[in-house]
Design an enzyme around this catalytic site. Structure first.
Site, PDB file in Angstrom:
ATOM      1  N   ASP A  68      -0.461 -10.759   1.260  1.00  0.00           N
ATOM      2  CA  ASP A  68      -0.911 -11.652   0.196  1.00  0.00           C
ATOM      3  C   ASP A  68       0.252 -12.368  -0.487  1.00  0.00           C
ATOM      4  O   ASP A  68       1.426 -12.055  -0.240  1.00  0.00           O
ATOM      5  CB  ASP A  68      -1.736 -10.858  -0.836  1.00  0.00           C
ATOM      6  CG  ASP A  68      -1.062  -9.561  -1.278  1.00  0.00           C
ATOM      7  OD1 ASP A  68       0.129  -9.361  -0.980  1.00  0.00           O
ATOM      8  OD2 ASP A  68      -1.729  -8.737  -1.914  1.00  0.00           O
ATOM      9  N   HIS A 139      -8.291  -2.277  -5.352  1.00  0.00           N
ATOM     10  CA  HIS A 139      -8.068  -3.429  -4.471  1.00  0.00           C
ATOM     11  C   HIS A 139      -7.071  -3.107  -3.362  1.00  0.00           C
ATOM     12  O   HIS A 139      -6.196  -2.258  -3.512  1.00  0.00           O
ATOM     13  CB  HIS A 139      -7.670  -4.697  -5.247  1.00  0.00           C
ATOM     14  CG  HIS A 139      -6.322  -4.721  -5.854  1.00  0.00           C
ATOM     15  ND1 HIS A 139      -6.106  -4.972  -7.203  1.00  0.00           N
ATOM     16  CD2 HIS A 139      -5.078  -4.578  -5.321  1.00  0.00           C
ATOM     17  CE1 HIS A 139      -4.815  -4.968  -7.447  1.00  0.00           C
ATOM     18  NE2 HIS A 139      -4.164  -4.733  -6.324  1.00  0.00           N
TER      19      HIS A 139
HETATM   20  C1  GLP Z   1      -0.538  -5.563  -5.964  1.00  0.00           C
HETATM   21  C2  GLP Z   1      -0.571  -5.959  -4.464  1.00  0.00           C
HETATM   22  C3  GLP Z   1      -1.171  -4.881  -3.615  1.00  0.00           C
HETATM   23  C4  GLP Z   1      -0.603  -3.530  -4.022  1.00  0.00           C
HETATM   24  C5  GLP Z   1      -1.041  -3.192  -5.430  1.00  0.00           C
HETATM   25  C6  GLP Z   1      -0.477  -1.875  -5.937  1.00  0.00           C
HETATM   26  O1  GLP Z   1      -1.465  -6.205  -6.767  1.00  0.00           O
HETATM   27  N1  GLP Z   1      -1.235  -7.197  -4.220  1.00  0.00           N
HETATM   28  O2  GLP Z   1      -0.922  -5.174  -2.248  1.00  0.00           O
HETATM   29  O3  GLP Z   1      -1.052  -2.536  -3.155  1.00  0.00           O
HETATM   30  O4  GLP Z   1      -0.652  -4.220  -6.315  1.00  0.00           O
HETATM   31  O5  GLP Z   1       0.847  -2.018  -6.319  1.00  0.00           O
HETATM   32  P1  GLP Z   1       1.858  -0.850  -6.612  1.00  0.00           P
HETATM   33  O6  GLP Z   1       2.256  -0.323  -5.291  1.00  0.00           O
HETATM   34  O7  GLP Z   1       2.993  -1.504  -7.324  1.00  0.00           O
HETATM   35  O8  GLP Z   1       1.123   0.144  -7.426  1.00  0.00           O
END
Ligand code: GLP
Length: 251
Positions: A68, A139
């Site tokens: 993304d 998500h």
């Molecule tokens: C973001 C990304 C995701 C990711 C999520 C969790 O919004 N778009 O791909 O998995 O956040 O992030 P983190 O690993 O920093 O908790």
């Protein structure tokens, strides 16, 4: 089939996940990796760089297709996911620059960006191994609750909770983009293997809901229960609410 691997710590989770990615690259040197951003995979990339420096892994034939990107951010914006991938991983390894793909955040023509991206994924024959983190709202990529399971790459509006979670990386909350381009759940589900990683207490409840609750678009990650080859690597905190019987013995 779902396999849960429990790790002792963030570092241990990173090493275990890096091992699985490394195995994929060794077994199929010209593989397509679906890579992810966020705090979760940073340690995985560090570990892979370390093994690359020791000559244990070679990325010269690998293609990377990221999940993304924020709409409106250019490659040189320090919060763009393009920049993140360069900073944390690509600049240190021998991946070919023309084998690196991230949705074109700077292009505001969503139809064009999404169509191009789906074509790229097809051209390279789909994704061999998709690495995923999970958002606190369940998500994956930026497929927020309510996203249709059958979508390819598309533009999304970010949930307020996602903006809140991601604002820590921006100087001001109002700088956090409100929209993103994301690979769709259909594409993620078509990956041959999915590797979901989670670390920390904040992910414990959602992880249980995603892996053991009902499969519903309200919890986008719940669709992964239907994936034929899902591996989940959790540290102790993220795995705290998962049923014990699934635990893979780790000292
Ligand atoms: C973001 C990304 C995701 C990711 C999520 C969790 O919004 N778009 O791909 O998995 O956040 O992030 P983190 O690993 O920093 O908790």
């Amino acid at each position: 089939m779902m396999k849960i691997i429990r790790a002792k710590s963030y570092q241990d989770m990173s090493r275990k996940a890096a091992n699985l990615i490394s195995a994929q690259v060794i077994m199929k040197p010209h593989c397509v990796l679906g890579l992810a951003t966020g705090s979760t995979p940073e340690g995985i990339y560090k570990q892979l760089i370390d093994w690359y420096n020791k000559d244990d892994i070679d990325f010269s034939q690998v293609t990377s297709i990221n999940l993304d990107e924020y709409v409106g951010l250019t490659h040189d914006h320090d919060q763009s996911y393009w920049y993140f991938m360069q900073k944390h991983f690509f600049q240190y390894i021998n991946i070919r620059p023309d084998h690196i793909f991230v949705p074109e955040g700077a292009n505001l023509n969503a139809d064009e960006v999404c169509r191009n991206y789906d074509r790229i994924i097809q051209r390279f024959g789909g994704i061999d191994l998709q690495l995923l983190g999970i958002g606190v709202d369940g998500h994956i990529g930026f497929n927020e609750p309510g996203s249709a399971f059958e979508l390819g790459t598309h533009k999304v509006r970010l949930q307020e909770s996602t903006i809140q979670a991601n604002k820590r990386f921006f100087a001001h909350e109002e700088d956090v983009p409100k929209e993103a381009y994301t690979m769709g759940i259909k594409t993620i589900m078509q990956a041959h293997k999915v590797l979901l990683c989670a670390s920390g207490t904040a992910k414990a409840a959602i992880l249980r809901e995603a892996l053991y609750g009902p499969v519903t678009p309200q919890v986008p990650a719940s669709i992964l229960q239907m994936h034929p080859d899902l591996t989940v690597v959790v540290d102790q905190e993220a795995g705290a609410c998962l049923p014990q019987e699934d635990a893979d013995a780790t000292a």
